[in-house]
Write a protein that holds these residues in place. Structure first.
Motif, short mmCIF file in Angstrom:
data_model
loop_
_atom_site.label_atom_id
_atom_site.label_comp_id
_atom_site.label_asym_id
_atom_site.label_seq_id
_atom_site.Cartn_x
_atom_site.Cartn_y
_atom_site.Cartn_z
N VAL A 114 0.84 -1.06 -0.09
CA VAL A 114 0.19 -0.12 0.03
C VAL A 114 0.69 1.26 0.07
O VAL A 114 0.58 2.23 -0.72
CB VAL A 114 -0.82 0.00 1.22
CG1 VAL A 114 -1.68 1.50 1.37
CG2 VAL A 114 -1.98 -1.04 1.15
N ALA A 115 1.81 1.32 0.63
CA ALA A 115 2.84 2.44 0.84
C ALA A 115 3.53 2.62 -0.38
O ALA A 115 3.63 3.61 -0.74
CB ALA A 115 3.84 2.17 1.86
N LEU A 116 3.73 1.50 -1.07
CA LEU A 116 4.59 1.70 -2.42
C LEU A 116 3.66 2.26 -3.64
O LEU A 116 3.86 3.10 -4.11
CB LEU A 116 5.19 0.19 -2.87
CG LEU A 116 5.92 0.13 -4.16
CD1 LEU A 116 7.23 0.86 -4.06
CD2 LEU A 116 6.04 -1.15 -4.32
N THR A 117 2.51 1.60 -3.56
CA THR A 117 1.47 2.09 -4.69
C THR A 117 0.90 3.58 -4.25
O THR A 117 0.64 4.42 -5.21
CB THR A 117 0.62 1.20 -4.79
OG1 THR A 117 -0.24 1.05 -3.35
CG2 THR A 117 0.77 -0.24 -5.19
N SER A 118 1.40 4.04 -2.99
CA SER A 118 1.07 5.26 -2.49
C SER A 118 1.82 6.42 -2.82
O SER A 118 1.96 7.73 -2.58
CB SER A 118 0.18 5.34 -1.19
OG SER A 118 -0.66 4.55 -0.86
N THR A 122 9.65 5.63 1.55
CA THR A 122 10.66 5.19 2.70
C THR A 122 9.98 4.33 3.57
O THR A 122 10.67 3.21 4.22
CB THR A 122 10.83 6.61 3.31
OG1 THR A 122 11.57 7.45 2.48
CG2 THR A 122 11.89 6.27 4.46
N GLU A 123 8.52 4.49 3.81
CA GLU A 123 7.78 3.68 4.65
C GLU A 123 7.76 2.25 3.95
O GLU A 123 7.98 1.33 4.70
CB GLU A 123 6.36 4.19 4.81
CG GLU A 123 5.34 3.47 5.60
CD GLU A 123 5.79 3.49 7.10
OE1 GLU A 123 5.14 2.75 7.87
OE2 GLU A 123 6.68 4.15 7.59
N PHE A 128 8.84 -3.44 4.07
CA PHE A 128 9.36 -4.64 3.31
C PHE A 128 10.55 -5.59 4.27
O PHE A 128 10.62 -6.69 4.10
CB PHE A 128 9.69 -4.49 2.01
CG PHE A 128 8.68 -4.19 1.18
CD1 PHE A 128 7.54 -5.05 1.11
CD2 PHE A 128 8.73 -3.10 0.18
CE1 PHE A 128 6.28 -4.62 0.33
CE2 PHE A 128 7.54 -2.73 -0.62
CZ PHE A 128 6.25 -3.54 -0.60
N ILE A 129 11.15 -4.64 4.59
CA ILE A 129 12.57 -5.12 5.52
C ILE A 129 11.91 -5.78 6.65
O ILE A 129 12.52 -6.95 7.13
CB ILE A 129 13.59 -3.93 6.02
CG1 ILE A 129 14.36 -3.45 4.76
CG2 ILE A 129 14.45 -4.49 7.08
CD1 ILE A 129 14.80 -2.29 5.19
N PHE A 152 12.81 -5.06 -4.20
CA PHE A 152 13.09 -4.66 -5.52
C PHE A 152 12.27 -3.64 -6.21
O PHE A 152 12.92 -2.54 -6.75
CB PHE A 152 13.15 -6.04 -6.14
CG PHE A 152 13.34 -5.93 -7.60
CD1 PHE A 152 14.36 -5.42 -8.25
CD2 PHE A 152 12.45 -6.60 -8.54
CE1 PHE A 152 14.41 -5.54 -9.62
CE2 PHE A 152 12.82 -6.62 -9.86
CZ PHE A 152 13.65 -6.05 -10.38
N GLN A 153 11.12 -3.57 -5.85
CA GLN A 153 10.12 -2.68 -6.56
C GLN A 153 10.30 -1.34 -5.99
O GLN A 153 10.45 -0.01 -6.61
CB GLN A 153 8.75 -3.09 -6.59
CG GLN A 153 8.17 -4.02 -7.38
CD GLN A 153 8.29 -3.81 -8.77
OE1 GLN A 153 8.16 -2.61 -9.12
NE2 GLN A 153 8.44 -4.83 -9.79
N THR A 154 10.62 -1.34 -4.79
CA THR A 154 10.93 -0.04 -4.02
C THR A 154 12.10 0.72 -4.40
O THR A 154 12.28 1.87 -4.81
CB THR A 154 11.10 -0.22 -2.35
OG1 THR A 154 9.79 -0.93 -1.98
CG2 THR A 154 11.21 1.20 -1.80
N ALA A 155 13.18 -0.08 -4.61
CA ALA A 155 14.46 0.30 -5.16
C ALA A 155 14.45 0.98 -6.65
O ALA A 155 14.88 1.82 -6.98
CB ALA A 155 15.77 -0.53 -5.13
#
Length: 466
Positions: A114-118, A122-123, A128-129, A152-155
């Motif tokens: 949810v954080a990634l798609t928003s 950083t969150e 994910f960690i 991977f997607q966040t990076a």
């Protein structure tokens, strides 16, 4: 049998609600395998309601997490947020204490998604960690791979290519060592390889994408709705690498015929026809594609803003190939007007700047060309990073415009060296044999030859390069 079984289930297992819930999970998994999203959701929701009525906090949370995971798989982020909020509201302040390490791994992963798609990167990275930490504690390879995929997607979104490729390789290693079922390996592998597509690693990622496509076809066939995204990735990937005959052949055999796309296109086949037209244009069938796209643009009902833009992009690319320079310039300007209306989609902005740069090069207005290509490069950097083929090509053509503008009066060897270095980077993404790479090298050889006359010898036929 499934439908009949679901109808009989409440009465047949009325005295054993927990067993009824587990049977519903099995039924949901089978519906998912068939690709029936609506029935899968209905079965998982009924399962959650059973555990809620039993006031079993742990099992209710696990059932809600199964629902949430399904929502993430089908891209229903709104539903995912609602389910996560229900977990927090219904079971607070005991959420963490009511979960196993496995459930906590899934919970943090879903929150991370949810954080990634928003856009809260950083969150997302932190969540994910946390997810990986809990998955490692229970030695669950699938959860660990999923957590790595989130990183991977966040990076990728953060523009950290090195970290992204490191997470990718780590995930591939985990999959190869795991004992996951073939279907699970397929799903996890596809999630990962889509990241390589976003990074523009077309040549490197193609063998894996092609392998996954073969597995998908053997497991599910061509008609399972859950495999449509994988199929579209494979087709677009094939077109990027000029394997358009393979793409056209697969579409003809499994999805659509040429006559269907050149007639009145059913709404459920619009996306397939868009890919079909792009493959036909890439194969050289520009004349018929150009005329067909006009009607398609006006009749399309189910395509997104970016997909509608790709209709225009395909037509504009075809116009320059058939050397309709005047029409090409007019369509670029019309496309530019659309870009102001289309919520400033990065894809639309990139292509408008890119095409305007090509128009200015064709008209030998190299100063204006450099400005437009610089804008295209900046948009591509922001959206894809410095090493994506779109970014690299904009930079190469900006350098070529600079070389042409300087003429023969100034030593252009430093600029040619820069262009050669960038073409080498492009070849690593598209392959040495790609026609764009080979033609760009040929152009540089003209600039490097003794007594080269750049103003008359370099870009006589710019359509050959696109």
């Amino acid at each position: 049998l499934l439908i009949e079984g679901e109808k009989r289930l409440p009465s047949a297992l009325a005295s054993e609600p927990e067993l009824q819930a587990e049977v519903l999970l099995s039924i949901a998994n089978v519906w998912a395998r068939f690709g029936d999203v609506e029935k899968t959701i209905a079965a998982t929701q009924r399962r959650s309601e059973i555990f809620k009525s039993l006031k079993n906090r742990r099992l209710h949370i696990e059932a809600l997490l199964d629902e949430a995971h399904l929502a993430s798989q089908i891209g229903d982020i709104s539903r995912l947020k609602i389910i996560l909020k229900e977990i927090e509201n219904t079971h607070a302040p005991h959420v963490s204490r009511s979960m196993t390490a496995k459930s906590l791994s899934e919970f943090f992963w879903l929150r991370g998604w949810v954080a990634l798609t928003s856009g809260n990167l950083t969150e997302a990275s932190k969540l994910f960690i946390d997810s990986e930490r809990y998955s490692a504690a229970v030695e669950d390879p699938e959860l660990e791979i999923r957590a790595k995929y989130g990183q991977f997607q966040t990076a990728i979104r953060l523009g950290n290519r090195t970290a992204a490729l490191r997470a990718y390789q780590s995930s591939v290693d985990l999959i190869s060592k795991s004992k996951l079922a073939v279907a699970d390996r397929l799903h996890r592998g596809f999630e990962l390889v889509t990241g390589l597509y976003l990074l523009g690693e077309f040549a490197e990622g193609w063998p894996e994408m092609d392998r996954l496509m073969k597995i998908s076809m053997s497991l599910y066939g061509a008609d399972n709705p859950t495999q449509e995204m994988l199929q579209r990735y494979w087709l677009n990937w094939a077109i990027q690498l000029e394997k358009f005959d393979d793409a056209i052949s697969w579409l003809n055999k499994n999805k659509i015929s040429r006559s269907e796309c050149y007639g009145e296109i059913p709404i459920h086949k619009e996306r397939w026809c868009l890919i079909y037209f792009r493959a036909l244009a890439a194969s050289g069938d520009h004349q018929s594609v150009t005329s067909a796209l006009k009607g398609f643009r006006n009749s399309a009902r189910a395509l997104s803003t970016d997909e509608l833009a790709l209709i225009d992009v395909t037509e504009i690319e075809s116009l320059i190939k058939i050397k309709q320079t005047k029409n090409f310039s007019q369509r670029v300007e019309i496309f530019g007007l659309k870009s102001a209306i289309a919520n400033q989609s990065p894809t639309v902005i990139y292509y408008h700047s890119w095409f305007r740069g090509i128009v200015f090069i064709k008209n030998r207005d190299f100063r204006s060309a450099k400005e437009q290509l610089k804008e295209a490069e900046n948009v591509a950097i922001k959206q894809f990073g410095h090493d994506h083929p779109r970014t690299i090509q904009a930079k190469i053509w900006k350098t070529i415009a600079n070389i042409e503008e300087l003429g023969n009066d100034i030593d252009s060897k430093p600029l040619v060296r820069v262009a050669r270095s960038d073409i080498s980077r492009l070849s690593r993404r598209l392959g040495q044999g790609h026609s764009v790479v080979k033609k760009l090298y040929q152009l540089l050889e003209k600039y490097e030859s003794p007594g080269a006359v750049r103003r008359s010898g370099g870009l006589e036929d710019i359509s050959a390069f696109f």
